[in-house]
Design an enzyme around this catalytic site. Structure first.
Site, PDB file in Angstrom:
ATOM      1  N   GLY A   1      38.937  46.011  26.973  1.00 32.12           N
ATOM      2  CA  GLY A   1      38.761  47.197  27.805  1.00 32.12           C
ATOM      3  C   GLY A   1      39.191  48.446  27.073  1.00 32.12           C
TER       4      GLY A   1
ATOM      5  CB  ALA B   1      33.833  45.984  30.854  1.00 32.98           C
TER       6      ALA B   1
ATOM      7  CG  HIS C   1      41.233  58.282  34.657  1.00 37.52           C
ATOM      8  ND1 HIS C   1      39.909  58.668  34.675  1.00 37.52           N
ATOM      9  CD2 HIS C   1      41.240  56.934  34.835  1.00 37.52           C
ATOM     10  CE1 HIS C   1      39.147  57.604  34.863  1.00 37.52           C
ATOM     11  NE2 HIS C   1      39.920  56.537  34.959  1.00 37.52           N
ATOM     12  CG  HIS C   2      47.068  58.085  33.923  1.00 35.86           C
ATOM     13  ND1 HIS C   2      47.395  58.155  32.598  1.00 35.86           N
ATOM     14  CD2 HIS C   2      46.314  56.963  34.059  1.00 35.86           C
ATOM     15  CE1 HIS C   2      46.892  57.130  31.948  1.00 35.86           C
ATOM     16  NE2 HIS C   2      46.220  56.389  32.816  1.00 35.86           N
TER      17      HIS C   2
ATOM     18  CE  LYS D   1      40.357  57.142  30.885  1.00 34.95           C
ATOM     19  NZ  LYS D   1      40.590  55.929  30.070  1.00 34.95           N
TER      20      LYS D   1
END
Length: 235
Positions: A91, A115, A147-148, A151
Site C-alpha cells: 500500500g 493498492a 488526510h492528516h 501525509k
C-alpha cells in the site's frame, strides 16, 4: 488444519505498520514471522522478531510481505520477494513511473497486489466512479481528498486511483488536496453539470479498516499464480 500464512511486515514503525502488527492476531489465516523498520527499533509485540531495513536479507522465510513503507524502501522489499519467490501486498503510495513498471514486470514472477486503499468501501467506490463517468459524458469531474498533516503525497494514491477509473470511462478528473489535523482519509468524487451535481463520498474514521483489509488480502493471495490482482478480487 490449515497452516497459517507467514507474513513479513515491512514499514513496521509507521502508522499502518503498527496497526498491522496490532491486528495480525485477529487474522486467523496469518502469522507474523518478522517486522522491518528503518531503524529496527519500532515498538513491536515481544514475540515478533525485528530487523532494520539495512538487514532485510536476514529476515526468516515468509510467504507474503505486507508493505506500507516509503517509495525509497519499496525497491528493496520487491527485490526480496522476487528472490524468495514470495507474494507481495503493498500500500506504499507515491511510486514513480519506474517503480510502477517494476511492479508490472514482477507480476510475471510472483503474485502481488498494489493498492492505494484496502477498504471494501473504496473498492466499491472505484466501481461506482467508473460507472458514473460512463453514464455522464461531458460532466465536470472533481476529486477532493483530505488526510492528516503527516501525509506526504498529494493528491493521495486513492484519489489518483479513483481519477484513473473516471478517466478510463471518459471523464477528465481534477484534484484538490487538504492536509489538516488527524483526518484518517476522506474522498469526494463530484460530477457536475448545469443545474445539478452528484457526489460519491467515502470517509474513513479509523485506519484499522485498511490494516484489516491488507491482512485479509495477504492471507488470500498466498498460493495464487503469478500475476497482479485487485483488492476486490480477494475480498
Amino acid at each position: 488444519m490449515t497452516t497459517p500464512v507467514r507474513l513479513l511486515i515491512h514499514g513496521a514503525s509507521g502508522r499502518m505498520g503498527q496497526a498491522l502488527l496490532r491486528l495480525a492476531a485477529e487474522e486467523p489465516g496469518g502469522h507474523v514471522v518478522a517486522a522491518v523498520s528503518r531503524s529496527g527499533n519500532a515498538v513491536l509485540p515481544l514475540q515478533v522478531p525485528q530487523f532494520p531495513a539495512t538487514a532485510l536479507e536476514a529476515v526468516p522465510d515468509f510467504d507474503v510481505a505486507v508493505d506500507f513503507s516509503l517509495p525509497e524502501g519499496f525497491d528493496a522489499v520487491l527485490a526480496l520477494c522476487l528472490s524468495r519467490g514470495a507474494a507481495l501486498v503493498s500500500g506504499t503510495t507515491g511510486l514513480d513511473a519506474a517503480r510502477k513498471q517494476r511492479l508490472e514486470t514482477a507480476s510475471a514472477s510472483i503474485p502481488l497486489v498494489w493498492a492505494s486503499n484496502f477498504s471494501l468501501g473504496v473498492a466499491v467506490l472505484h466501481d461506482l466512479v467508473a460507472r458514473a463517468a460512463q453514464l455522464l459524458p461531458g460532466w465536470d469531474c472533481d476529486i477532493v481528498e483530505a488526510h492528516h498533516t503527516r501525509k506526504l503525497d498529494a493528491p493521495s494514491g486513492t484519489a489518483l486511483t479513483l481519477g484513473a477509473a473516471a478517466q478510463a470511462s471518459g471523464a477528465r478528473p481534477h484534484y484538490a488536496s487538504i492536509r489538516a489535523g488527524d483526518i484518517v482519509g476522506e474522498h469526494v468524487v463530484q460530477f457536475a453539470a448545469a443545474g445539478e451535481r452528484i457526489e460519491l463520498v467515502h470517509r474513513a474514521t479509523n485506519r484499522d479498516i485498511f490494516a484489516r483489509g491488507a491482512l485479509h488480502v495477504a492471507t488470500r493471495l498466498h498460493g495464487h499464480a503469478p500475476g497482479r490482482y485487485r483488492v476486490a478480487e480477494l475480498l
